[in-house]
Structure formats: structure tokens, C-alpha cells
Motif scaffolding. Structure first.
Motif, PDB file in Angstrom:
ATOM      1  N   PRO A   8       0.801  -1.227   0.000  1.00 20.08           N
ATOM      2  CA  PRO A   8       0.000   0.000   0.000  1.00 20.08           C
ATOM      3  C   PRO A   8       0.832   1.274   0.000  1.00 20.08           C
ATOM      4  CG  PRO A   8      -0.164  -1.166   2.108  1.00 20.08           C
ATOM      5  CD  PRO A   8       0.504  -2.091   1.153  1.00 20.08           C
ATOM      6  N   ASP A   9       2.039   1.218   0.553  1.00 20.64           N
ATOM      7  CA  ASP A   9       2.859   2.438   0.616  1.00 20.64           C
ATOM      8  C   ASP A   9       3.379   2.854  -0.752  1.00 20.64           C
ATOM      9  OD1 ASP A   9       2.457   2.542   3.324  1.00 20.64           O
ATOM     10  OD2 ASP A   9       4.352   1.541   3.830  1.00 20.64           O
ATOM     11  N   ASP A  10       3.370   1.933  -1.714  1.00 16.27           N
ATOM     12  CA  ASP A  10       3.904   2.226  -3.046  1.00 16.27           C
ATOM     13  C   ASP A  10       2.822   2.657  -4.033  1.00 16.27           C
ATOM     14  OD1 ASP A  10       6.468   1.334  -2.210  1.00 16.27           O
ATOM     15  OD2 ASP A  10       5.802  -0.737  -2.498  1.00 16.27           O
ATOM     16  N   GLN A  11       1.559   2.624  -3.612  1.00 16.34           N
ATOM     17  CA  GLN A  11       0.449   2.814  -4.524  1.00 16.34           C
ATOM     18  C   GLN A  11      -0.420   3.994  -4.098  1.00 16.34           C
ATOM     19  OE1 GLN A  11       0.242   0.667  -7.221  1.00 16.34           O
ATOM     20  NE2 GLN A  11       2.143  -0.201  -6.417  1.00 16.34           N
ATOM     21  N   MET A  12      -1.112   4.586  -5.071  1.00 15.93           N
ATOM     22  CA  MET A  12      -2.109   5.591  -4.708  1.00 15.93           C
ATOM     23  C   MET A  12      -3.361   4.920  -4.156  1.00 15.93           C
ATOM     24  SD  MET A  12      -2.992   8.683  -4.321  1.00 15.93           S
ATOM     25  CE  MET A  12      -1.759   9.643  -5.228  1.00 15.93           C
ATOM     26  N   LEU A  55     -16.136   1.517  -6.307  1.00 14.60           N
ATOM     27  CA  LEU A  55     -15.692   2.905  -6.378  1.00 14.60           C
ATOM     28  C   LEU A  55     -16.137   3.675  -5.135  1.00 14.60           C
ATOM     29  CD1 LEU A  55     -14.073   4.006  -8.795  1.00 14.60           C
ATOM     30  CD2 LEU A  55     -16.127   5.214  -9.519  1.00 14.60           C
ATOM     31  N   ARG A  56     -17.378   3.460  -4.708  1.00 13.12           N
ATOM     32  CA  ARG A  56     -17.908   4.153  -3.530  1.00 13.12           C
ATOM     33  C   ARG A  56     -17.211   3.691  -2.249  1.00 13.12           C
ATOM     34  NH1 ARG A  56     -22.748   6.805  -4.008  1.00 13.12           N
ATOM     35  NH2 ARG A  56     -23.408   6.165  -1.923  1.00 13.12           N
ATOM     36  N   CYS A  57     -16.734   2.467  -2.236  1.00 11.90           N
ATOM     37  CA  CYS A  57     -15.990   1.992  -1.065  1.00 11.90           C
ATOM     38  C   CYS A  57     -14.631   2.687  -0.938  1.00 11.90           C
ATOM     39  CB  CYS A  57     -15.788   0.479  -1.151  1.00 11.90           C
ATOM     40  SG  CYS A  57     -17.280  -0.505  -0.869  1.00 11.90           S
ATOM     41  N   ILE A  58     -14.058   3.089  -2.059  1.00 10.80           N
ATOM     42  CA  ILE A  58     -12.729   3.696  -2.013  1.00 10.80           C
ATOM     43  C   ILE A  58     -12.734   4.994  -1.210  1.00 10.80           C
ATOM     44  CG2 ILE A  58     -10.909   4.777  -3.435  1.00 10.80           C
ATOM     45  CD1 ILE A  58     -11.502   2.677  -5.572  1.00 10.80           C
ATOM     46  N   ASN A  59     -13.833   5.759  -1.276  1.00  8.86           N
ATOM     47  CA  ASN A  59     -13.887   6.967  -0.439  1.00  8.86           C
ATOM     48  C   ASN A  59     -14.872   6.827   0.716  1.00  8.86           C
ATOM     49  OD1 ASN A  59     -16.302   7.210  -1.759  1.00  8.86           O
ATOM     50  ND2 ASN A  59     -15.895   9.243  -2.596  1.00  8.86           N
ATOM     51  N   GLY A  66     -15.319  -6.458   4.711  1.00  4.57           N
ATOM     52  CA  GLY A  66     -14.103  -7.230   4.896  1.00  4.57           C
ATOM     53  C   GLY A  66     -13.012  -6.718   3.987  1.00  4.57           C
ATOM     54  N   GLY A  67     -11.762  -6.965   4.364  1.00  4.43           N
ATOM     55  CA  GLY A  67     -10.635  -6.505   3.575  1.00  4.43           C
ATOM     56  C   GLY A  67     -10.133  -5.149   4.023  1.00  4.43           C
ATOM     57  N   ARG A  68      -9.335  -4.533   3.163  1.00  2.00           N
ATOM     58  CA  ARG A  68      -8.717  -3.237   3.473  1.00  2.00           C
ATOM     59  C   ARG A  68      -8.616  -2.420   2.186  1.00  2.00           C
ATOM     60  NH1 ARG A  68      -8.929  -5.925   7.521  1.00  2.00           N
ATOM     61  NH2 ARG A  68      -7.450  -6.108   9.259  1.00  2.00           N
ATOM     62  N   ILE A  69      -8.741  -1.100   2.307  1.00  2.00           N
ATOM     63  CA  ILE A  69      -8.467  -0.185   1.199  1.00  2.00           C
ATOM     64  C   ILE A  69      -7.578   0.929   1.728  1.00  2.00           C
ATOM     65  CG2 ILE A  69      -9.420   1.409  -0.514  1.00  2.00           C
ATOM     66  CD1 ILE A  69     -12.038  -0.155  -0.417  1.00  2.00           C
ATOM     67  N   TRP A  70      -6.485   1.177   1.023  1.00  2.00           N
ATOM     68  CA  TRP A  70      -5.601   2.294   1.353  1.00  2.00           C
ATOM     69  C   TRP A  70      -5.609   3.298   0.202  1.00  2.00           C
ATOM     70  CZ3 TRP A  70      -4.440  -2.761   2.396  1.00  2.00           C
ATOM     71  CH2 TRP A  70      -4.020  -3.087   3.698  1.00  2.00           C
ATOM     72  N   VAL A  71      -5.553   4.575   0.514  1.00  2.00           N
ATOM     73  CA  VAL A  71      -5.346   5.627  -0.477  1.00  2.00           C
ATOM     74  C   VAL A  71      -4.130   6.422  -0.041  1.00  2.00           C
ATOM     75  CG1 VAL A  71      -6.233   7.758  -1.492  1.00  2.00           C
ATOM     76  CG2 VAL A  71      -7.744   5.786  -1.237  1.00  2.00           C
ATOM     77  N   ASP A  72      -3.137   6.463  -0.913  1.00  2.00           N
ATOM     78  CA  ASP A  72      -1.880   7.161  -0.636  1.00  2.00           C
ATOM     79  C   ASP A  72      -1.280   6.716   0.690  1.00  2.00           C
ATOM     80  OD1 ASP A  72       0.175   8.846  -1.357  1.00  2.00           O
ATOM     81  OD2 ASP A  72      -0.752  10.642  -0.494  1.00  2.00           O
ATOM     82  N   GLY A  73      -1.348   5.415   0.940  1.00  2.00           N
ATOM     83  CA  GLY A  73      -0.723   4.827   2.117  1.00  2.00           C
ATOM     84  C   GLY A  73      -1.539   4.869   3.386  1.00  2.00           C
ATOM     85  N   SER A  74      -2.704   5.519   3.359  1.00  2.84           N
ATOM     86  CA  SER A  74      -3.539   5.623   4.560  1.00  2.84           C
ATOM     87  C   SER A  74      -4.756   4.711   4.431  1.00  2.84           C
ATOM     88  CB  SER A  74      -4.009   7.065   4.772  1.00  2.84           C
ATOM     89  OG  SER A  74      -2.915   7.915   5.028  1.00  2.84           O
ATOM     90  N   LEU A  75      -5.047   3.973   5.494  1.00  2.00           N
ATOM     91  CA  LEU A  75      -6.213   3.111   5.523  1.00  2.00           C
ATOM     92  C   LEU A  75      -7.472   3.969   5.471  1.00  2.00           C
ATOM     93  CD1 LEU A  75      -6.750   0.031   5.802  1.00  2.00           C
ATOM     94  CD2 LEU A  75      -6.911   0.409   8.277  1.00  2.00           C
ATOM     95  N   VAL A  76      -8.369   3.634   4.568  1.00  2.00           N
ATOM     96  CA  VAL A  76      -9.557   4.460   4.346  1.00  2.00           C
ATOM     97  C   VAL A  76     -10.679   4.047   5.302  1.00  2.00           C
ATOM     98  CG1 VAL A  76     -11.394   5.051   2.705  1.00  2.00           C
ATOM     99  CG2 VAL A  76      -9.021   4.900   1.926  1.00  2.00           C
ATOM    100  N   ALA A  95     -12.274  14.308   6.371  1.00  2.00           N
ATOM    101  CA  ALA A  95     -10.942  14.835   6.047  1.00  2.00           C
ATOM    102  C   ALA A  95     -10.263  13.966   4.996  1.00  2.00           C
ATOM    103  CB  ALA A  95     -10.094  14.913   7.317  1.00  2.00           C
ATOM    104  N   GLN A  96     -10.419  12.648   5.095  1.00  2.00           N
ATOM    105  CA  GLN A  96      -9.850  11.761   4.080  1.00  2.00           C
ATOM    106  C   GLN A  96     -10.478  12.015   2.716  1.00  2.00           C
ATOM    107  OE1 GLN A  96     -10.390   7.722   5.573  1.00  2.00           O
ATOM    108  NE2 GLN A  96      -8.290   7.672   6.325  1.00  2.00           N
TER     109      GLN A  96
END
Length: 261
Positions: A8-12, A55-59, A66-76, A95-96
Motif C-alpha cells: 500500500p505504501d507504493d500505490q495511490m 468505487l464508492r468503497c474507495i472513499n 471485509g478486507g482493506r483499502i488504502w489511499v496514498d498509504g492511509s487506511l480508508v 478529512a480523508q
């Protein structure tokens, strides 16, 4: 599919084994995805395949099960403690979301506000930036999407394509690091589609990271760096757009493309 190889740290955007259900209906069944900074990732698939939900889960407009989504290294949407997820307070989620612009199928503009006021609203209300600076930026964004002459027009006086371009300018006003597009041309008359896709092409050229759920196969082929085919709530196939479109590996992908190409 297995989880993406990168971390996740290497990806947007980095999604790992994402699940989402609505009651007894399983919509996402273990979605994995990695999107690099500056990448344009296009997502195709039949209706009901889970594209828009993902797509709606990403923000965090939809909460994952279940699972995990990170944006710019931060867990959403969550903080992880001891291997368990704890949902963030609404204030921290908001804020995210400021870093993630989203453009919907329907334009969702405020009908009682001019195009200019629509673009100015979030920076004024959310970030409380000085009005003069916000106005200058909003005018520049309207010019960028080809609507400098429509700043004082209300949504009801704009075509669908113009309204969608205002919606893109409005999302850009928060200076996001990631843009999500949920079938942004599906509600438009065919002759208006091109003007919206042109704006998206410009964003791609400028290096904006974008995830685009779309039926516009030509756009995916021309602009996309990667192409995802979803069906049944999973990523069936992923790769470079021309490879996926010309020589798909999976029978389900071939069957879908035979109907849309």
C-alpha cells in the motif's frame, strides 16, 4: 485473484480482499487492486458486477464488510488495532475524502447555484479558504473545462455535458490527489460524450491518478494505463488495455467484449 504484489505504501490506491454485501446480496467478493500514482485505471464489466459499489468503497461512501483499502498509504475509513478495524469518526472520514474527488453518473449540482458557486462551495465551506482566492481558482477551473463563459449560468440552463464538466471542476476545486469517475458519460446524449472525455484526457495528460468506471471502450484503450474487467464482485482480468481488449485470457472477458465491441 491474489492480492496485488506491491504494498500500500507504493500505490495511490491499494485494495486487498474487499468484501461488501447488502443484506443477503454479496456485491463484492474479494476485490484486489493496485493503482500507481499518475495511473489511469479503467474498470469495465456488466451491470451488477460491483464496479460502482467498489468505487464508492474507495472513499468510504459505502462501508466495507471485509478486507482493506488504502489511499496514498492511509487506511480508508478505519484505524487498525490488534488486527481489528475500528471505524474512524465522521470528521476524520470527511478529512480523508477531501483528497478524493468523485464524479457521478448524475451530475449532483446544486440547482439553485450558478456554475461558479457550485465550484466554489466546497473550498469555502469545508476548507474555509478566502473567498477571493476561491473565486479565482474556480474561474480558472471553469476555463480549464471549457466553460469560462458559463460561470454565471445555472445548471438548468446547461446541457448535460456542460453540467458534467462543472461537476468535474467542482471535484478538482478541492485539489484531490485521486479522481474517481463513476460512468461519467452514461447519462449523456451521445453527441455530448466527447466533450466530457476530452476533459478527462487532459487530466490524464496532467498526471492525475484516476479510476474510471466506464462503458467507453475507446477511451479505455486510448487513455487507460490499466484495464480491469469485473464480474460477480471480483476482478476477473486485469492488464494493459490493448492486451485485455485484443487478447483476453478469460472466457468471461471474451464473452463480455464480444457484446460491447
Amino acid at each position: 485473484m491474489t492480492a496485488p504484489a506491491a504494498g500500500p505504501d507504493d500505490q495511490m490506491v491499494y485494495a486487498e480482499n474487499v468484501h461488501k454485501s447488502f443484506g443477503s446480496l454479496d456485491v463484492l467478493n474479494g476485490v484486489d487492486l493496485a493503482v500507481r500514482p499518475g495511473e489511469v485505471c479503467c474498470v469495465i464489466g456488466p451491470s451488477g458486477s460491483g464496479k460502482s459499489t467498489f468505487l464508492r468503497c474507495i472513499n468510504h461512501l459505502e462501508k466495507i464488510d471485509g478486507g482493506r483499502i488504502w489511499v496514498d498509504g492511509s487506511l480508508v475509513g478505519y484505524r487498525e488495532r490488534g488486527g481489528k478495524l475500528h471505524e474512524l469518526p465522521d470528521r476524520e472520514v470527511a478529512a480523508q475524502r477531501q483528497a478524493i474527488g468523485m464524479v457521478f453518473q448524475r451530475f449532483n449540482l446544486f440547482p439553485h447555484m450558478s456554475a461558479l458557486a457550485n465550484v466554489m462551495e466546497a473550498p469555502l465551506r469545508v476548507r474555509r479558504q478566502p473567498k477571493a482566492a476561491v473565486r479565482e481558482q474556480a474561474l480558472a477551473l471553469l476555463d480549464r473545462v471549457g466553460l469560462a463563459d458559463k460561470a454565471q449560468a445555472y445548471p438548468g440552463r446547461l446541457s448535460g455535458g456542460q453540467q458534467q464538466r462543472v461537476a468535474i471542476a467542482r471535484a478538482l476545486a478541492m485539489r484531490p490527489k485521486l479522481m474517481l469517475f463513476d460512468e461519467p458519460t452514461s447519462a449523456l446524449d451521445p453527441e455530448l460524450v466527447g466533450e466530457v472525455l476530452d476533459v478527462m484526457r487532459d487530466l490524464a495528460r496532467d498526471g492525475m491518478t484516476m479510476i474510471v468506471v466506464t462503458h467507453e471502450i475507446g477511451f479505455a484503450r486510448e487513455v487507460g494505463d490499466s484495464l480491469i474487467f469485473m464480474d460477480g464482485g471480483v476482478v476477473v482480468e486485469a492488464g494493459e488495455p490493448r492486451q485485455v481488449l485484443v487478447d483476453p485470457r478469460h472466457e468471461r472477458t471474451r464473452a463480455f467484449l464480444s457484446k460491447v465491441l
